[in-house]
Write a protein that holds these residues in place. Structure first.
Motif, PDB file in Angstrom:
ATOM      1  N   GLU A 184      48.350  37.824  56.741  1.00 29.73           N
ATOM      2  CA  GLU A 184      47.460  36.991  57.552  1.00 29.73           C
ATOM      3  C   GLU A 184      45.989  37.290  57.241  1.00 29.73           C
ATOM      4  OE1 GLU A 184      50.427  36.388  61.392  1.00 29.73           O
ATOM      5  OE2 GLU A 184      48.738  37.775  61.560  1.00 29.73           O
ATOM      6  N   LEU A 185      45.674  38.541  56.971  1.00 27.25           N
ATOM      7  CA  LEU A 185      44.292  38.905  56.636  1.00 27.25           C
ATOM      8  C   LEU A 185      43.887  38.346  55.276  1.00 27.25           C
ATOM      9  CD1 LEU A 185      44.235  42.507  58.096  1.00 27.25           C
ATOM     10  CD2 LEU A 185      42.799  40.594  58.832  1.00 27.25           C
ATOM     11  N   ILE A 222      42.040  36.721  65.217  1.00 30.82           N
ATOM     12  CA  ILE A 222      42.877  37.643  64.438  1.00 30.82           C
ATOM     13  C   ILE A 222      42.502  39.096  64.739  1.00 30.82           C
ATOM     14  CG2 ILE A 222      41.450  37.716  62.338  1.00 30.82           C
ATOM     15  CD1 ILE A 222      44.159  37.692  60.758  1.00 30.82           C
ATOM     16  N   LEU A 223      41.247  39.335  65.153  1.00 31.72           N
ATOM     17  CA  LEU A 223      40.826  40.704  65.477  1.00 31.72           C
ATOM     18  C   LEU A 223      41.567  41.254  66.692  1.00 31.72           C
ATOM     19  CD1 LEU A 223      36.980  40.632  64.861  1.00 31.72           C
ATOM     20  CD2 LEU A 223      38.770  41.540  63.377  1.00 31.72           C
ATOM     21  N   ARG A 279      50.699  41.202  59.121  1.00 31.48           N
ATOM     22  CA  ARG A 279      49.254  41.181  59.378  1.00 31.48           C
ATOM     23  C   ARG A 279      48.463  41.229  58.071  1.00 31.48           C
ATOM     24  NH1 ARG A 279      49.801  39.550  63.019  1.00 31.48           N
ATOM     25  NH2 ARG A 279      50.205  41.102  64.597  1.00 31.48           N
ATOM     26  N   TYR A 309      47.176  45.838  65.043  1.00 32.13           N
ATOM     27  CA  TYR A 309      46.956  46.494  63.744  1.00 32.13           C
ATOM     28  C   TYR A 309      45.840  45.883  62.896  1.00 32.13           C
ATOM     29  CZ  TYR A 309      51.590  48.381  64.884  1.00 32.13           C
ATOM     30  OH  TYR A 309      52.663  48.956  65.516  1.00 32.13           O
ATOM     31  N   THR A 310      45.276  44.733  63.290  1.00 35.58           N
ATOM     32  CA  THR A 310      44.255  44.103  62.450  1.00 35.58           C
ATOM     33  C   THR A 310      43.076  45.034  62.190  1.00 35.58           C
ATOM     34  OG1 THR A 310      44.796  41.857  63.156  1.00 35.58           O
ATOM     35  CG2 THR A 310      42.584  42.205  62.323  1.00 35.58           C
ATOM     36  N   GLU A 358      44.739  40.733  67.237  1.00 31.48           N
ATOM     37  CA  GLU A 358      46.147  40.952  66.899  1.00 31.48           C
ATOM     38  C   GLU A 358      46.387  42.420  66.582  1.00 31.48           C
ATOM     39  OE1 GLU A 358      48.540  38.681  67.095  1.00 31.48           O
ATOM     40  OE2 GLU A 358      47.133  37.119  67.678  1.00 31.48           O
ATOM     41  N   ARG A 367      52.852  45.130  60.567  1.00 30.72           N
ATOM     42  CA  ARG A 367      51.755  45.454  59.654  1.00 30.72           C
ATOM     43  C   ARG A 367      51.850  44.628  58.370  1.00 30.72           C
ATOM     44  NH1 ARG A 367      50.137  50.195  61.726  1.00 30.72           N
ATOM     45  NH2 ARG A 367      52.159  51.184  61.647  1.00 30.72           N
TER      46      ARG A 367
END
Length: 96
Positions: A49-50, A8-9, A46, A13-14, A11, A43
C-alpha cells in the motif's frame, strides 16, 4: 477534511515501516515483515500500500539481493515530518 492519502498514516504499522525505511535505506521486504514477531501479513500488505501511495519505491538490488525499498521524494518529506514528531515525543516523553 484530510487530504486524500493521509489516512494511510493511521493504518497499523505504517509509521513504523516509513521510519524503518528512513533509518535503514535498502531494507528488503523480508526484513520489514519480520521486524516484529506479530502482524507479518498486515505488514506485507502495508508495504504494498505504501508503494501504491507513492511513499515507498522498489529498487532492483544486485542479482543476489532481490528487491529492496527506499523512500520516494514524497516519502522523504513524509518521513522528515515523522522524524520531527519522533524527536518531539522523545524529548517530552510519551506520557505528555
Amino acid at each position: 477534511t484530510m487530504p486524500e492519502g493521509l489516512s494511510i498514516l493511521g493504518e497499523r504499522y505504517t509509521i513504523d515501516i516509513i521510519l524503518m525505511v528512513h533509518d535503514k535505506p535498502g531494507i528488503n521486504k523480508t526484513e520489514i515483515i519480520r521486524s516484529s514477531p506479530s502482524g507479518e501479513r498486515t505488514r506485507a500488505v502495508r508495504v504494498d500500500e505504501l508503494v501504491e501511495a507513492g511513499i515507498l519505491e522498489t529498487v532492483e538490488g544486485e542479482h543476489w539481493r532481490g528487491l529492496y525499498y527506499k523512500l520516494t521524494e514524497f516519502g522523504q518529506e513524509v518521513a522528515a515530518s515523522l522524524v520531527t514528531l519522533r524527536n518531539t515525543f522523545g524529548k517530552y516523553g510519551a506520557e505528555n
